[in-house]
Motif scaffolding. Structure first.
Motif, PDB file in Angstrom:
ATOM      1  N   HIS A  62       1.382  -1.009   0.265  1.00 24.76           N
ATOM      2  CA  HIS A  62       0.013   0.438  -0.467  1.00 24.76           C
ATOM      3  C   HIS A  62       0.504   1.377  -0.364  1.00 24.76           C
ATOM      4  CE1 HIS A  62      -3.603   3.088   1.219  1.00 24.76           C
ATOM      5  NE2 HIS A  62      -2.940   3.262   1.894  1.00 24.76           N
ATOM      6  N   ASP A  63       2.277   1.388   0.537  1.00 22.79           N
ATOM      7  CA  ASP A  63       2.998   2.608   0.818  1.00 22.79           C
ATOM      8  C   ASP A  63       3.579   2.677  -0.310  1.00 22.79           C
ATOM      9  OD1 ASP A  63       2.113   2.726   3.244  1.00 22.79           O
ATOM     10  OD2 ASP A  63       3.983   1.231   4.003  1.00 22.79           O
ATOM     11  N   TYR A  64       3.459   2.211  -2.227  1.00 21.52           N
ATOM     12  CA  TYR A  64       4.430   2.005  -2.861  1.00 21.52           C
ATOM     13  C   TYR A  64       3.529   2.105  -4.255  1.00 21.52           C
ATOM     14  CZ  TYR A  64       7.729  -0.961   0.020  1.00 21.52           C
ATOM     15  OH  TYR A  64       9.069  -0.335   1.223  1.00 21.52           O
ATOM     16  N   VAL A  65       4.323   2.406  -5.149  1.00 16.41           N
ATOM     17  CA  VAL A  65       3.450   3.026  -6.224  1.00 16.41           C
ATOM     18  C   VAL A  65       3.750   1.534  -7.202  1.00 16.41           C
ATOM     19  CG1 VAL A  65       3.582   4.132  -8.462  1.00 16.41           C
ATOM     20  CG2 VAL A  65       3.424   5.570  -6.420  1.00 16.41           C
ATOM     21  N   LEU A  66       2.564   1.621  -8.256  1.00 15.77           N
ATOM     22  CA  LEU A  66       3.020   0.333  -9.305  1.00 15.77           C
ATOM     23  C   LEU A  66       3.551   0.893 -10.201  1.00 15.77           C
ATOM     24  CD1 LEU A  66       3.100  -2.906  -9.065  1.00 15.77           C
ATOM     25  CD2 LEU A  66       1.048  -2.257 -10.350  1.00 15.77           C
ATOM     26  N   VAL A  67       4.679   0.357 -10.514  1.00 10.65           N
ATOM     27  CA  VAL A  67       5.103   0.821 -12.064  1.00 10.65           C
ATOM     28  C   VAL A  67       4.844  -0.101 -12.882  1.00 10.65           C
ATOM     29  CG1 VAL A  67       6.464   2.377 -13.864  1.00 10.65           C
ATOM     30  CG2 VAL A  67       6.038   3.153 -10.912  1.00 10.65           C
ATOM     31  N   PRO A  68       3.756  -0.147 -14.231  1.00  7.92           N
ATOM     32  CA  PRO A  68       3.612  -1.007 -15.122  1.00  7.92           C
ATOM     33  C   PRO A  68       4.333  -0.988 -16.528  1.00  7.92           C
ATOM     34  CG  PRO A  68       1.877  -0.135 -14.819  1.00  7.92           C
ATOM     35  CD  PRO A  68       2.948   0.157 -14.291  1.00  7.92           C
ATOM     36  N   TYR A  69       5.131  -1.299 -17.052  1.00  7.73           N
ATOM     37  CA  TYR A  69       5.717  -1.451 -18.617  1.00  7.73           C
ATOM     38  C   TYR A  69       5.418  -3.026 -18.861  1.00  7.73           C
ATOM     39  CZ  TYR A  69      10.089  -2.432 -15.662  1.00  7.73           C
ATOM     40  OH  TYR A  69      10.634  -2.649 -15.185  1.00  7.73           O
ATOM     41  N   GLY A  70       6.332  -2.605 -20.176  1.00 10.96           N
ATOM     42  CA  GLY A  70       6.794  -4.197 -20.806  1.00 10.96           C
ATOM     43  C   GLY A  70       5.116  -3.871 -22.728  1.00 10.96           C
ATOM     44  N   GLY A  71       5.100  -4.922 -23.263  1.00  7.92           N
ATOM     45  CA  GLY A  71       3.705  -4.981 -23.771  1.00  7.92           C
ATOM     46  C   GLY A  71       2.555  -5.428 -22.996  1.00  7.92           C
ATOM     47  N   ALA A  72       2.404  -6.228 -21.815  1.00  9.17           N
ATOM     48  CA  ALA A  72       1.349  -6.500 -21.079  1.00  9.17           C
ATOM     49  C   ALA A  72       1.078  -5.852 -19.740  1.00  9.17           C
ATOM     50  CB  ALA A  72       0.796  -7.589 -21.263  1.00  9.17           C
ATOM     51  N   GLY A  73       2.063  -5.107 -19.455  1.00  6.48           N
ATOM     52  CA  GLY A  73       2.155  -4.738 -18.335  1.00  6.48           C
ATOM     53  C   GLY A  73       1.477  -3.787 -17.309  1.00  6.48           C
ATOM     54  N   PRO A  74       0.723  -3.146 -18.671  1.00  6.78           N
ATOM     55  CA  PRO A  74      -0.678  -2.048 -18.266  1.00  6.78           C
ATOM     56  C   PRO A  74      -1.748  -2.314 -18.630  1.00  6.78           C
ATOM     57  CG  PRO A  74       0.995  -0.381 -20.112  1.00  6.78           C
ATOM     58  CD  PRO A  74       1.281  -2.013 -19.689  1.00  6.78           C
ATOM     59  N   LEU A  75      -2.174  -2.840 -19.039  1.00  8.82           N
ATOM     60  CA  LEU A  75      -3.372  -4.425 -18.970  1.00  8.82           C
ATOM     61  C   LEU A  75      -3.586  -4.642 -16.889  1.00  8.82           C
ATOM     62  CD1 LEU A  75      -2.880  -5.846 -22.364  1.00  8.82           C
ATOM     63  CD2 LEU A  75      -4.936  -4.695 -22.381  1.00  8.82           C
ATOM     64  N   HIS A  76      -2.674  -4.885 -17.049  1.00  8.07           N
ATOM     65  CA  HIS A  76      -3.140  -6.107 -15.924  1.00  8.07           C
ATOM     66  C   HIS A  76      -2.894  -4.605 -15.040  1.00  8.07           C
ATOM     67  CE1 HIS A  76      -1.773  -9.351 -18.238  1.00  8.07           C
ATOM     68  NE2 HIS A  76      -2.256  -9.790 -17.655  1.00  8.07           N
ATOM     69  N   ALA A  77      -2.449  -3.477 -14.378  1.00  6.01           N
ATOM     70  CA  ALA A  77      -1.748  -2.657 -13.502  1.00  6.01           C
ATOM     71  C   ALA A  77      -2.706  -2.552 -12.454  1.00  6.01           C
ATOM     72  CB  ALA A  77      -1.280  -2.347 -13.754  1.00  6.01           C
ATOM     73  N   VAL A  78      -3.889  -2.177 -12.961  1.00  2.25           N
ATOM     74  CA  VAL A  78      -5.183  -1.749 -12.222  1.00  2.25           C
ATOM     75  C   VAL A  78      -6.053  -2.969 -11.273  1.00  2.25           C
ATOM     76  CG1 VAL A  78      -7.353  -0.731 -12.189  1.00  2.25           C
ATOM     77  CG2 VAL A  78      -5.626   0.276 -13.332  1.00  2.25           C
TER      78      VAL A  78
END
Length: 670
Positions: A431-447
């Motif tokens: 909870h104390d961190y920010v999630l940083v997604p990347y790669g071709g599929a990272g932003p699809l799963h991030a939320v």
């Protein structure tokens, strides 16, 4: 220029007088160097125009996983012939009676015992008589048909003289035979791990030499004259000559490059405590970063073989876009770890793949648009994606969309478990961190991942699919050295510790001078410490002040703070004796200002188009927009955002806004 060869795609990012240039081409697994050449052609860049080339690749990793490295001879101290076979008593699979340990990279019959013995304090108990041992060694090497020799003698981390003498003798007699010594690869204690790491380095060396040689020949022939470096597992670059000498240092270069790029871009928005989520075609990699510095592990495994080298502490699972979805023998839906890879790839790629993958699941659910293109190729084949799920749908008596959504949810659950492993189980609250997604599929799963972990903010960098290649441009040159020497933290201990630190700094600076690396240098110092009697250590990173000078009391306090943070313990008895086991120094050399991906284009207002997506067991409408349509005031989900190298999915209840440096910020509404 940075080119990163991944399991599915090869990405190029170049910084020139006209700004940044991007290119993406499919990886050619059989000849990965061809992906580098194809990326150059796609970008329209002549090698003669490149002033500096940085590279990251899975070639060394693949050589181990596919067991296609060198035929090795292992020279080991007399009495320790079976050190690789015996290993440790721990079991990866506890409840499997038929479980077998991984086969070593060197067969028992290719191991030769050396009559020598150095004691734990570095003194010589049995001298290495090379002249007496030579006939047996000669017969062994000439009969074996070996590509290389790995040397790992007992206690060589304290006194490497016997390893040096043996290596010099072999090189003089057989100059074409590659020789790798443990004292040059991992100068630390724990014999099994050191022997495993040494054989890994020797095993991948010829593969890396051939691969890097072909790339370098192509570049030099075409006019490239600049420096050529490669990303190492610890997140720093090194000249290829260094990597050739210790191929094990590049085993995790791809994931390390991605973390480096993510840290740089999140830092521009003021976020220094982050969890990175890199989902490519083959795997999903997660890493925890505190105060802008990723966790560095001193050991890991590859194909169940120990690696005792510094590396970005990345946890990898088989949940990439190409992860194959199937029903197991119990009738349960499963995702990965096997992947469709680059060829044939997911069914929607239209290359003959017929098995459903995570990418196909997103296509079926409408989160990846039907007209999306694969690396500038033809549009995705939606019909093929749906057909790939037909058999599973029949088996489970569900609709194609329900199976696809279920598979995505399983992939998300697997990723959440991996993040839990690097955070909650180590005393950190995600909870104390920010999630940083990347790669071709990272932003699809991030939320979905963030929702499961109560993470409130997701930061999606621009060109998220190319962050690993971008990380190659932003990484420092980094050199690491370590020494194992047990020192009780008592009167006089700090002087010994700082003497070792100074020796390692001097050694690393000399190496940097020899490589003609730049003058802007900084050092990080970490001590592996424990209570006397414990079997394993914890890493204690020293502040600049403590690294420059300290007292036994300050060293003990630093250890107990780190110990308490890891185990949440208080009131530790002062009578317990603390000891330093291994001292580690990292030298980082910054080569000028790194380019930024920020502000990739002006805000473009757009109403977008209405598309149908499947989620929560039903169809509903979402707006499909280009990333640049999201302004600072934000837009509420559900949104499907096109971002050139990836797709960002923002479900209902979340909103997206663009911050001043071009990062996309996703957060819960209300």
């Amino acid at each position: 220029m940075g080119i990163e060869v991944g399991g599915t795609f090869t990405d190029l990012v170049a910084s020139g007088p006209d700004g940044l240039i991007f290119a993406r081409v499919p990886t050619t697994p059989e000849e990965p160097e061809q992906g580098v050449i194809a990326a150059l052609r796609c970008a329209g860049i002549e090698p003669g125009a490149i002033t500096e080339f940085s590279h990251g690749s899975t070639v060394a990793t693949d050589a181990v996983l596919e067991r296609r490295g060198a035929r090795l001879a292992l020279l080991i101290t007399e009495g320790f012939r079976d050190i690789l076979l015996l290993g440790r008593q721990g079991r990866e699979v506890i409840f499997e009676p038929a479980h077998r340990k991984a086969e070593p990279l060197v067969a028992r019959g290719d191991t030769l015992e050396v009559p020598e013995r150095i004691l734990a304090d570095g003194s010589v108990s049995t001298r290495l008589a090379t002249e007496l041992f030579a006939p047996r060694l000669t017969a062994f090497l000439e009969a074996g048909g070996f590509d290389g020799v790995a040397i790992c003698l007992l206690n060589a981390f304290v006194n490497p003289s016997h390893e040096h003498d043996l290596a010099a003798f072999i090189k003089a007699r057989w100059p074409s035979l590659r020789v790798t010594t443990s004292c040059d690869v991992a100068r630390e204690f724990r014999e099994h791990e050191r022997a495993s790491t040494t054989t890994l380095a020797a095993y991948v060396q010829p593969v890396l030499e051939t691969y890097l040689g072909e790339i370098e020949t192509h570049l030099r022939t075409a006019g490239f004259t600049g420096p050529f470096s490669m990303m190492q597992s610890h997140g720093g670059r090194a000249p290829v000559e260094t990597v050739r000498r210790n191929g094990a240092s590049a085993l995790f270069s791809g994931p390390a490059a991605g973390v480096t790029g993510a840290v740089r871009l999140a830092g521009l928005s003021g976020h220094r405590d982050i969890i990175t989520l890199d989902i490519g075609g083959t795997s999903a990699d997660v890493c925890l970063v505190e105060n802008g510095r990723p966790e560095i592990a001193s050991h890991s495994t590859i194909a169940s073989l120990p690696v005792q080298l510094p590396m970005v502490d990345v946890t990898t699972i088989g949940a990439g876009g190409g992860a194959i979805i199937f029903v197991d023998e119990t009738g349960m839906l499963r995702v990965g770890p096997h992947s469709a890879g680059a060829n044939p790839g997911p069914a929607c790629y239209g290359r003959g793949g017929t098995r459903p993958t995570v990418t196909d699941a997103h296509v079926v659910c409408g989160r990846i648009a039907a007209d999306a293109r694969l690396a500038s190729g033809p549009p995705l084949d939606v019909a093929a994606a749906r057909a790939a799920f037909a058999e599973l749908a029949d088996t489970l008596a569900l609709s194609v969309e329900e199976v696809a959504e279920g598979a995505v949810n399983i992939a998300v659950a697997n990723i959440v478990t991996a993040i839990d492993f690097i955070s909650t189980r180590r005393g950190r609250d995600p909870h104390d961190y920010v999630l940083v997604p990347y790669g071709g599929a990272g932003p699809l799963h991030a939320v979905a991942v963030a929702d499961s972990l109560s993470i409130e903010t997701v930061l999606v960098p621009p060109r998220a699919g190319a962050i690993s290649a971008y990380g190659l441009l932003t990484a420092d040159h980094s050199l690491f050295a370590s020494r194992t020497r047990r020192i009780s933290v008592e009167e006089g201990a700090s002087e010994i510790v700082h003497e070792i630190i100074d020796e390692l700094k001097t050694e690393l600076n000399a190496d940097a001078d020899r490589m003609a690396l730049g003058p802007i240098r900084r050092c990080d110092v970490t001590l592996d410490m424990r209570y006397v009697g414990q079997a394993f250590e914890i890493a204690v990173r020293l502040s600049e002040e403590l690294a420059a000078g300290s007292t036994p009391a300050l060293l003990r306090a630093a250890f107990e703070n780190a110990y308490g943070a890891a185990y949440r313990l208080g009131g530790i008895p002062a009578i317990k004796v603390v000891e330093v086991v291994t001292t580690r120094v990292a030298l980082h050399i910054t080569e000028g200002m790194a380019p930024t991906l920020a502000c990739t284009g002006p805000h473009v207002a757009s109403a977008g188009e209405v598309v149908t997506v499947f989620g929560g067991g039903r169809h509903h409408e979402a707006r499909r927009l280009p990333r640049r349509a999201v302004g600072p005031d934000g837009l509420a989900g559900p949104l499907v955002l096109d971002d050139q190298t990836t797709t960002v999915f923002v479900p209902g209840g979340w909103a997206a806004s663009m911050d001043p440096v071009g990062n996309l910020i996703l957060g819960k509404i209300g």
